[in-house]
Each structure stands twice: as structure tokens, then as C-alpha cells.
Design an enzyme around this catalytic site. Structure first.
Site, PDB file in Angstrom:
ATOM      1  CB  ALA A 288      -0.875   0.023   1.232  1.00 60.19           C
ATOM      2  CG  ASP A 290      -0.666   3.456   3.667  1.00 60.04           C
ATOM      3  OD1 ASP A 290      -0.444   2.691   2.726  1.00 60.04           O
ATOM      4  OD2 ASP A 290      -0.695   3.238   5.058  1.00 60.04           O
ATOM      5  CD  GLU A 293      -1.297   2.507  -3.820  1.00 58.83           C
ATOM      6  OE1 GLU A 293      -0.619   2.072  -4.893  1.00 58.83           O
ATOM      7  OE2 GLU A 293      -1.583   1.846  -2.936  1.00 58.83           O
ATOM      8  CE1 TYR A 294      -6.322   2.214   0.949  1.00 57.01           C
ATOM      9  CE2 TYR A 294      -3.902   2.306  -0.088  1.00 57.01           C
ATOM     10  CZ  TYR A 294      -5.148   1.629   0.165  1.00 57.01           C
ATOM     11  OH  TYR A 294      -5.188   0.413   0.032  1.00 57.01           O
ATOM     12  CE1 TYR A 375      -0.007  -2.700  10.385  1.00 56.87           C
ATOM     13  CE2 TYR A 375       1.119  -0.423  10.858  1.00 56.87           C
ATOM     14  CZ  TYR A 375       1.239  -1.771  10.900  1.00 56.87           C
ATOM     15  OH  TYR A 375       2.103  -2.558  11.540  1.00 56.87           O
TER      16      TYR A 375
HETATM   17 CU   LIG Z   1       3.794  -3.425  10.323  1.00 55.30          CU
END
Ligand SMILES: [Cu+2]
Length: 640
Positions: A288, A290, A293-294, A375
Site C-alpha cells: 500500500a 498510503d 493511493e489513500y 493500520y
Molecule cells: Cu507493520
């Protein structure tokens, strides 16, 4: 429209003014999403000269689900007009919006193909208990990776609506979603894994027998805090800076000064990637990005007093919009407060044992926390009284888990609970540090500590020295940490000298770090070239902001730092940007489950000849200390 500082992020009113302008474009239609609206920062020279900014500007990234293409729009909010409109590169996929996360989950949960696959795996289960996390699709060279806007969600099964679903991964099936049509293209089936048998709850109302031996610890500042906040401009002790916030980068810091001397013009997390090291077909595509992309800002939490932050807190809100242009304000997105931090300095003269000189250290904290599906990442900037600046990322939240067959011990992960394992993975972060040490003309030096040869000048064989190598071009600057030479990097202004005749400077002290274990041939590494070196140095360019390029989502790679630095531009005695990549290698433990105790990673920036002596020598004794030795405490400003 005005803002107190030209680098203050867009207000809610400004975001909506930008949305109105964008919606007035002939290119805008019902299928166009507004991915982000961000402050377009004014010229650096105008900020350094303290001039007022005549125009507030913004840029918006748009994406049309009907054409799989987008635009970047320049906006002048003061003049209320569109200043530019450029199509994004063919195939570029801007980050996924917060609405797409919700819509993607709904698309999977209402898909008959998904229901059929679910039934094949587990018989008649209640699909409303399935949880679907959007996961970026990456790019593995296929036709659809290049031509569609994709997600490859991960699915989990809860036993009730507030259960921790991550404890029961639905390992065998992987839906593939076209985010343009918001439909499930297919459900990939990889075999059957039973659901792990145990629940993994951590919520207060589900954990019985909580410990009872914790007494109240209260932090009070009866006279109020020692900082001032004016809009997004902060002043604390000798520090001044501006707090920024955007959908993609989240928390950013700007125009950092100490006693009105410039240190850092802009500091931001430009990208991060979490590559997983498990080749199992259900896990091999997990990586990912982060930020790109997010969106770290889009995933920012609304922080709560007494939970996320303790003490006298000032919060700042984050002003964004959703992909339909509706206001999306994250209340309390940024927390600002002071903390006691132990001993700042101390010395006891043994001839004066009753008069130890000791000062309490206080640090100033600016933080935000983002939740990217399972996360959590906390981003903490610390400012200290001795001129240190520290950045720390706090990693917590829930591991990305996989199901194991009974008795199976997956070789590329750790068993966490019966039939539940966590694949090995790494977290790589990249920071863009635009230093302006006492002005914009700076040079970066690589500092290596080396032992002298043993010869007549080094008869006792004890000598070592520090060797400073001035970095002159981009390619020369690329380097990794080196334990053998205690390598660090010093950013100096060659034209400004300190009391001992050396150029003033700040030093980057790396903290924990890692090298990537995936092969350079791995698909994700092509897109994350910034992990190839820990340190990169580039000449300042306002449009070079993201280490993996502007559009890492589904990219084929090669963009960002590797592309820019291929030009091998000169970087000596000019406006330089230092990019620092740091990684955390995570071999999960049972103790990281069900929710992970915080892990920490970051770096330190320390003045190194920036001051002529300890700048914190003027910190007074603490109130308690003064009281103990019978001094008046009224004007005291030390902690406690
Ligand atoms: Cu980790």
C-alpha cells in the site's frame, strides 16, 4: 478572502469556493470526482521577504469515471477564476477518494458473484457481517492494470457488527472492483481456508478483568500554555512555524524559524509504502502506498482530549471536500501541546553539592493520526528548547492478517493466534525536507567518521576524525546509512559563519532504518524508487513534491526521485531539498495482536554550529526547584 499567513492551508470557505469554480467548468459532469483541493503555495521568495500575498491560489485534481482520465485545475480564489486546466498524463490514477472506499465496500457486499463465492467457501453466512477494505490494485503489467481504475479489496467476517473482523480473514477469495463503474469485475478464488477459530477483540467493553491499579495522573497548566496560535501560525519559546494540512500529505510544517532565523521552509511526508513479503497468491500483491493511493489527510482522525492528547491542547481542524465536492471538515485533525521531557541539562559541581544546576526540558508537540483501513500512523513533530527538531511516526492499529490451515506454519509470516498469521512486511517512509538554513543557498555535506592511519602522527593508534564531503550533484548525493562511519548529513549555509568561523548548519541524525528485502525486480519497487537510497538531495523545485511521483496509484513506476535525479543537477550552494527514506522491518509477534502496541521510527535534526553555544542555557529553573531552594517562583517558566 485572506489568511493570516500565506502558507496557511485552505479554509472550509476557500475549499468550497474552489469547488464552485471547478463545478462551473465545461469539463465538469456528474461522473467527475473531485479527488483533492489543495493550497497552491506562493513563491518562496515572497514568503521569506515577509510580503503579503496578493492572491490565494489552489489546485484541484479531478477524475472522470466515464473516461478514466483527469485534469489538474489551477484556481485563483482571490480573483475567483480558473487560471489553468491540464489533463493528467494518460493512464494516471490519482489517489482513491474517501467516497470510493465506502462505495467499493457496498459494491462488493451487493455483488451476486461475491455472494456465490462466499457461499462456496462457508455455506450460508450472513453477508452483512462481511467487512470489505479497499486495497489499491498496484500495477503488475496487465492490460486492466493500465486501462481501468481498480481496487483489490480484502474481506473479513465479523461475528457481530462491532466484532474485530480482522481476526477472521476470508483468505480464499479476492474480489476485483472497477472503481469507474463501481462494479465487481470478478471474484478470484484461490482455495479454501477455514476461518480462524478465535475472536480477537480489544474494545473496552469486550476486555474483561481490566487492571485496577492505575491512579490518576493529571497534567495541569494553571497559568495556561506557553504557546500562541494565530490561525495556523504557531509561536513557542523561540520557535515559529506554520501548520499545513492537505488531503494527500496530511500534516505538513512550513517556514520553521528559531529566533527569526530560517531553518526549514517545508517538511512533509511525501510517500510511504508497505510491501508484504509473502508470495502466497492471496498475499503477494499487498503493498500500500498510503500517501499517494489513500491520502494521509483524507484518512486523518478527529482527535480526542484525554485520549490522543493530554494537557492544555489547541486543536486545528482539517478542511477538505469529498469527491462530490461536499465539505469534509475533520474536527481536531491536528493536536498542539507541550510536554515535560525529563532533564534538559544538568551539572553538579562537587564543591557546591547543594547547588546542582538542572533544568527541566519541555518539548512542543504537533501531531496527527491517520487510519488507513487496518493500520494507524501517528505523525509527531517535536520541537525542543535546545534547537532540536524531531519527527516520529507511531505505528499502531491492527496487523494485516491471513488465515492458515490447521497445523500450517506459513514461512513468510508469524503465527499470531490459532490458524491466524501475519505476513512479514516493511514500512518505508519518505520525508521531503526543504532546508533554508539562514537563507536559501545551502549545501549538504555527508559526514563520515573515519579512523586515522596508524603512523608517526598517530602513535597511540587512537585517532579518528570526521570527514565532510560536500555533495555537488544529485547522483553523488545518493547514499545509504553506514554504521561503520556513523554517517550523518549536515546542511550548511556556506555564506553564514558562526563564532568559530564555520558555516552554520543543522545535522540529520537518522534513527532506525532498513533496506528493502524485495528484489529490485519486484513490481512495487519499480513504483517506489525512493527506497533505493536513504538520502537523496535535489535542487528545490516547487513541483517536485512526491518521492514516487504525482500519480503512484497503479503506476508502472520510474517517476519521482529516480527520474528527477537522473538529470544529475548541481546541488551545491543553492536552494536544496533533502529527501530521507526510512524503513521499519516488521516481523510480527503475538504481542502485536489483537491491536499493536505502538512502534516508533523517525529521525532527529540537531543544530550543529547553528548556534554559538547551548541555546537553552537561558532556560530558568523550574518552579518546584526554586521553591525548594527558597527563591520566588512567580515569574518562573520552567516546567513544574
Ligand atoms: Cu507493520
Amino acid at each position: 478572502m485572506s489568511a493570516s499567513h500565506p502558507l496557511s492551508p485552505l479554509s472550509a470557505v476557500e475549499v468550497q469556493a474552489a469547488v464552485a469554480l471547478v463545478k462551473g467548468l465545461p469539463e465538469f459532469s456528474a461522473t467527475v470526482r473531485i479527488i483533492s483541493v489543495t493550497l497552491e503555495e506562493p513563491d518562496k521568495s515572497s514568503v521569506h521577504s515577509g510580503g503579503t500575498n496578493p492572491n490565494r491560489e489552489a489546485s484541484a485534481v479531478l477524475f472522470d469515471n466515464a473516461t478514466n482520465g483527469g485534469w489538474v485545475v489551477g484556481l485563483n480564489l482571490t480573483q475567483n477564476c480558473v487560471t489553468s486546466l491540464h489533463p493528467t498524463p494518460v493512464g494516471a490514477q490519482p489517489m482513491m477518494s474517501i467516497d470510493e472506499q465506502v462505495e467499493c465496500e457496498r459494491a462488493v457486499l451487493t455483488s451476486p458473484v461475491f455472494h456465490a463465492a462466499l457461499k462456496k467457501q462457508y455455506g450460508d453466512i450472513d453477508p452483512s457481517l462481511v467487512m470489505v477494505d479497499i486495497w489499491s490494485a498496484g500495477n503488475y503489467g496487465s492490460e486492466e492494470d493500465r486501462t481501468r481504475r481498480l481496487a483489490r479489496p480484502l474481506c473479513f467476517l465479523r461475528s457481530d457488527p462491532t466484532d474485530n473482523g480482522y481476526a477472521r480473514p476470508i483468505e480464499g477469495i479476492r474480489p476485483v472492483v472497477d472503481l469507474n463503474t463501481m462494479t465487481v469485475l470478478r471474484v478470484e478464488e484461490y482455495g479454501q481456508w477455514p476461518l480462524p477459530p478465535q475472536s480477537g477483540n480489544y474494545a473496552a467493553d469486550r476486555v474483561p478483568n481490566q487492571r485496577t491499579d492505575i491512579q490518576l495522573l493529571s497534567i495541569t497548566q494553571p497559568n495556561g500554555p506557553s504557546f500562541t496560535v494565530d490561525g495556523n501560525s504557531i509561536a513557542w519559546q523561540n520557535w515559529k512555524f506554520v501548520v499545513g494540512f492537505s488531503a494527500r500529505e496530511g500534516l505538513t510544517l512550513h517556514h520553521i524559524r528559531y529566533a527569526d532565523r530560517s531553518i526549514l521552509y517545508r517538511a512533509s511526508l511525501t510517500e510511504m509504502v508497505v510491501p508484504y513479503g509473502d508470495p502466497r497468491p492471496t498475499q503477494a500483491r499487498k503493498n500500500a502506498f498510503d500517501v499517494g493511493e489513500y491520502g494521509m489527510g483524507m484518512c486523518a482522525n478527529s482527535l480526542r482530549l484525554g485520549c490522543d492528547c493530554l494537557g492544555h491542547i489547541v486543536y486545528l481542524d482539517g478542511h477538505l471536500c469529498d469527491s462530490r465536492g461536499r465539505p469534509l471538515t475533520i474536527p481536531n485533525a491536528i493536536c498542539i501541546h507541550e510536554e515535560d521531557f525529563g532533564i534538559l541539562w544538568k551539572h553538579t559541581d562537587r564543591r557546591l553539592p547543594d547547588s546542582p544546576e538542572v533544568r527541566r526540558s519541555r518539548r512542543f508537540v504537533v501531531s496527527s493520526v491517520s487510519t488507513v483501513e487496518n493500520y494507524e500512523y501517528g505523525f509527531f513533530w517535536y520541537f525542543y528548547q535546545d534547537g532540536n527538531i524531531q519527527f516520529e511516526i507511531k505505528l499502531t492499529g491492527i496487523l494485516s492478517l491471513g488465515a492458515a490451515q490447521s497445523g500450517e506454519k506459513p514461512p513468510h509470516g508469524s503465527m499470531i493466534a490459532p490458524q491466524l498469521y501475519a505476513p512479514h512486511h516493511q514500512h518505508f517512509f519518505n520525508m521531503r525536507l526543504d532546508f533554508d538554513i539562514d537563507g536559501t543557498q545551502n549545501t549538504v555535506q555527508q559526514i563520515d567518521v573515519v579512523a586515522d592511519a596508524v603512523d608517526e602522527a598517530n602513535l597511540y593508534a587512537n585517532a579518528f576524525r570526521s570527514r565532510a564531503t560536500a555533495l555537488t550533484t544529485e547522483k553523488q548525493a545518493c547514499a545509504n546509512l553506514n554504521l561503520e562511519t556513523a554517517r550523518s548529513w549536515k546542511i550548511v549555509n556556506p555564506s553564514v559563519k558562526n563564532a568559530v568561523g564555520e558555516p552554520v548548519g543543522y545535522k540529520l541524525f537518522p534513527g532506525d532504518n532498513a533496506v528493502p528485502y524485495a528484489s529490485p525486480e519486484a513490481w512495487w519497487r519499480k513504483r517506489a524508487g525512493f527506497v533505493d537510497h536513504h538520502v537523496w538531495v535535489t535542487p528545490f523545485a516547487a513541483d517536485e513534491k512526491y518521492a514516487a511521483g504525482d500519480y503512484p496509484n497503479q503506476s508502472l513506476g520510474g517517476d519521482g526521485l529516480p527520474r528527477w535525479t537522473a538529470a544529475d543537477r548541481p546541488i551545491e550552494n543553492t536552494d536544496v531539498v533533502l529527501w530521507y527514506t526510512f524503513g521499519h522491518t516488521h516481523l510480527p509477534r503475538p504481542e502485536d495482536y489483537p491491536v499493536m502496541p505502538t512502534a516508533y521510527i523517525g529521525f532527529l535534526l540537531k543544530p550543529n554550529g547553528f548556534f554559538d553555544q547551548n541555546p537553552a542555557n537561558d532556560v530558568p529553573q523550574s518552579a518546584v526547584q526554586k521553591k525548594a531552594i527558597g527563591l520566588p517562583t512567580a515569574s518562573c517558566c520552567g516546567t513544574g
